[in-house]
Design an enzyme around this catalytic site. Structure first.
Site, PDB file in Angstrom:
ATOM      1  CE  LYS A 107      12.246  -9.143   3.337  1.00  0.00           C
ATOM      2  NZ  LYS A 107      13.001 -10.099   4.152  1.00  0.00           N
ATOM      3  CG  HIS A 126      10.043  -6.068   4.759  1.00  0.00           C
ATOM      4  ND1 HIS A 126       9.032  -6.735   4.134  1.00  0.00           N
ATOM      5  CD2 HIS A 126      10.256  -6.719   5.939  1.00  0.00           C
ATOM      6  CE1 HIS A 126       8.644  -7.756   4.894  1.00  0.00           C
ATOM      7  NE2 HIS A 126       9.365  -7.763   5.997  1.00  0.00           N
TER       8      HIS A 126
END
Ligand code: NAD
Length: 221
Positions: free
Chosen positions: A136, A132
């Site tokens: 995040k 990600h």
């Protein structure tokens, strides 16, 4: 997809997903009547559905807003604990609630594949890898947890935080002779917003209850 326009609200409206949702829902003719984020909540009309992509810390207030407006809820926020699911189950006794750690169609199909076929590989090694963007907050991702649960057994999960990646997940199975890797890549956040829109249209007209995105996909297919 239902033709009628809905009045909706966004919790986490200034965030990456909140902005993506406003763009897609607005472009599809739906009316944004409530916005909420860390700094303030504004309401100009009664929403039929709230869409929450924010933080687990916001969930109790989101549930109160749903109760106050008799609104349905679509919740994509990750890092939810048992106390949050207890709130969602209670809300589901009064209105329609759709919860998923991933609103991409492909991830939910991958989940169904794993539920059906991972038991055939129960003696193979299993590891999950997720990548990600570097903003995040939680790790492992909610999707990695969702996929791990779909395999029906515990396994190591590896989290990489790199650049602007919207979300890649791979489930690797191996024994001495074979490797089987199943990978899903979200190419943009738009896919999550599209899933949230499908879920919101479903929730606006659904009976009370706590639903998964899988329920939504099965309903509209
Ligand atoms: P972000 O950091 O860009 O935005 C977060 C938003 O939530 C901001 O508007 C912020 O003001 C608001 N917020 C934070 N804490 C709050 C609180 N206590 N009360 C009210 N508002 C609060 O994050 P993002 O990338 O948009 O992701 C938001 C959430 O959605 C994360 O949990 C992420 O993991 C999740 N997500 C889920 C999916 C899915 O398909 N289910 C897809 C992408 C992201």
């Amino acid at each position: 997809m239902a033709a009628r326009a809905i009045k909706y609200g966004i919790v986490g409206c200034s965030g990456r997903m909140g902005q993506e949702i406003a763009k897609l829902f607005g472009g599809s003719g739906h009316e944004l009547v409530l916005t909420s984020d860390l700094s303030k909540t504004e309401c100009k009309a009664k929403p039929e559905v709230l869409v929450d992509f924010s933080s687990h810390a916001a969930l109790a207030k989101t549930v109160e807003l749903c109760e106050a407006h008799a609104a349905a809820l679509v919740v994509g926020t990750t890092a939810l604990g048992e106390e949050h699911f207890a709130l969602l189950r209670e809300l589901g006794k009064k209105t329609a609630v759709v919860q998923s750690f991933n609103f991409a169609t492909g991830v939910n199909v991958l989940k169904m594949i794993l539920q059906d076929y991972a038991p055939l590989l129960s003696d193979w090694d299993l590891e999950i890898e997720e990548v990600h963007h570097n903003k995040k907050k939680d790790a492992p991702s909610g999707t990695a947890i969702l996929l791990r649960e779909a395999t029906g057994r515990p396994c190591p999960t590896h989290s990489l935080r790199l650049g602007g990646v919207p979300g890649d997940h791979s489930v690797h199975f191996a024994n001495d002779g074979e490797v089987l890797s199943l990978t899903h890549r979200a190419l943009s956040r738009g896919v999550f917003a599209l899933g949230a829109l499908r879920a919101a249209l479903f929730a606006a007209d659904a009976e009370k209850g706590l639903y998964t995105f899988e329920d939504v996909l099965k309903h509209i297919s």
